[in-house]
Scaffold this motif. Sequence first.
Motif, mmCIF file in Angstrom:
data_model
loop_
_atom_site.group_PDB
_atom_site.id
_atom_site.type_symbol
_atom_site.label_atom_id
_atom_site.label_comp_id
_atom_site.label_asym_id
_atom_site.label_seq_id
_atom_site.Cartn_x
_atom_site.Cartn_y
_atom_site.Cartn_z
ATOM 1 N N ARG A 87 52.966 113.087 -20.225
ATOM 2 C CA ARG A 87 53.850 112.962 -21.377
ATOM 3 C C ARG A 87 53.723 114.189 -22.281
ATOM 4 O O ARG A 87 54.725 114.699 -22.788
ATOM 5 N N ARG A 88 52.506 114.689 -22.457
ATOM 6 C CA ARG A 88 52.304 115.883 -23.280
ATOM 7 C C ARG A 88 52.980 117.096 -22.628
ATOM 8 O O ARG A 88 53.652 117.879 -23.288
ATOM 9 N N ALA A 144 56.692 116.809 -23.157
ATOM 10 C CA ALA A 144 57.068 117.046 -24.557
ATOM 11 C C ALA A 144 57.046 118.544 -24.854
ATOM 12 O O ALA A 144 57.966 119.084 -25.471
ATOM 13 N N LEU A 145 55.989 119.223 -24.397
ATOM 14 C CA LEU A 145 55.874 120.662 -24.661
ATOM 15 C C LEU A 145 56.960 121.447 -23.934
ATOM 16 O O LEU A 145 57.530 122.396 -24.482
ATOM 17 N N LEU A 200 60.155 121.127 -25.816
ATOM 18 C CA LEU A 200 60.137 121.918 -27.057
ATOM 19 C C LEU A 200 60.334 123.401 -26.767
ATOM 20 O O LEU A 200 61.041 124.095 -27.493
ATOM 21 N N ARG A 201 59.713 123.886 -25.683
ATOM 22 C CA ARG A 201 59.867 125.310 -25.339
ATOM 23 C C ARG A 201 61.311 125.620 -24.968
ATOM 24 O O ARG A 201 61.839 126.665 -25.348
ATOM 25 N N MET A 218 63.937 124.044 -26.116
ATOM 26 C CA MET A 218 64.686 124.034 -27.371
ATOM 27 C C MET A 218 64.488 125.350 -28.123
ATOM 28 O O MET A 218 65.437 125.916 -28.663
ATOM 29 N N ASN A 219 63.249 125.842 -28.134
ATOM 30 C CA ASN A 219 62.954 127.111 -28.821
ATOM 31 C C ASN A 219 63.701 128.273 -28.185
ATOM 32 O O ASN A 219 64.255 129.129 -28.869
#
Lengths: 245, 55
Positions: free
Chosen positions: B37-38, B41-42, B45-46, B48-49
Motif C-alpha cells: 500500500r505504501r 501510494a508513493l 504521488l510521484r 502526480m508530481n
Amino acid sequence: MAINWFKYSAPSTFYGLAGKLTPWFAWPAAVLFAVGLYIGFFVAPTDAVQSEAYRIIFIHVPASILSMFLYLIMAGYAALGLIFKTRLSSMMASALAPTGALFAFISLWTGALWGKPMWGAWWVWDARLTSELILLFLYLGFIALQASIEDPRRADKASALLAIVGSVNVPIIYYSVQWWNTLHQGSTIKMTGTSMHVAMQQSMFTVLVACWLYAIAVGLSRVRSIILEREANTQWVKELPEVKQ
Amino acid sequence: MSMSEFFYMNGYAFYVWGSYGLALLVFLVEIAMVRNRRKQALRQLRLMNDDGEAA
C-alpha cells in the motif's frame, strides 16, 4: 519538558512521528513472539486433560483479546473523528480495521481447530462463537462501507456510526460465557486468580504483548499510507523526500 | 523429546500447527499488504508530481 500533543494530531507531523515509532514496536513484537512461543512449546508442561492440543491457547486467547480491544479503539477513534472532526482520528480508525478483522479471523480459525478435537465440532452456534463471528462481520462491514463511499469525509461519518453502534457487541462477546450456557469455556484468568500453570500464563501474556506491539506497528505503518492517499494534494506531501525523488 | 515427537504433538499436529501456521501466514500477508500500500501510494504521488511539472 512541555510537549505540544496537539501538534501530533496534525497528519503532517504524525506522518513523520509514526514512521520513527514503527520499528520500536515491530522489532520487540518479533522478539516477544519468539520468546512467548518458546515458553509455550518448550517450558509449559503438557496438559493433563487436553494433552498437547491446549497449546493452541497461546495464540487463540491473545488474538481474541486483540480483536475485541482493537474494535473498541477503532470505534473510539471513529467517534472522535465524528465529534471533533479531527481527520487523523478517522484515519486511525481506518488503519486499525483490517488488523482487527485479521485478529478476529485468527481467533475463529484457531477456535475451530481447537473445537474439533475437544468438542468434536469445528463450529457450533454458541453465544461466544456467534458473537465473535458478528465482530468479524462488523469489521468487514466497516471496511466495505468506507470503500463504497467516494467522499472520504462522508465515508468517515457513515462508518463511524456503524462502528459506534457495533461496539455493543464487544461486551456481549466478553460476557457471553456467563450470560448464556455456552459450550465455550469460561475465562481461565479471573480477577480472583487462575488455576493455570505459571509457564502457561507467561507464554500467553508474552504473546499477548507481542500481538499488541504488532498491531501498533502495523497500524502506524498503514496510517502513513492513508495520510499520503488522503493528503495527496497538499504541499507538504509533494515536498516529502520520498515523493520528490 | 525428539524432533519428530515435538512435531507429532501427541496426535494433535494438524490442529496445533494448523493454528500457528495460519496465524503466521496472516501476519506475513498483512505485512506484505501494508508495504504494498505504501509503494502504491508513493508511486501515485510521484506520477502526480511529474504531471504537475510537465504542465
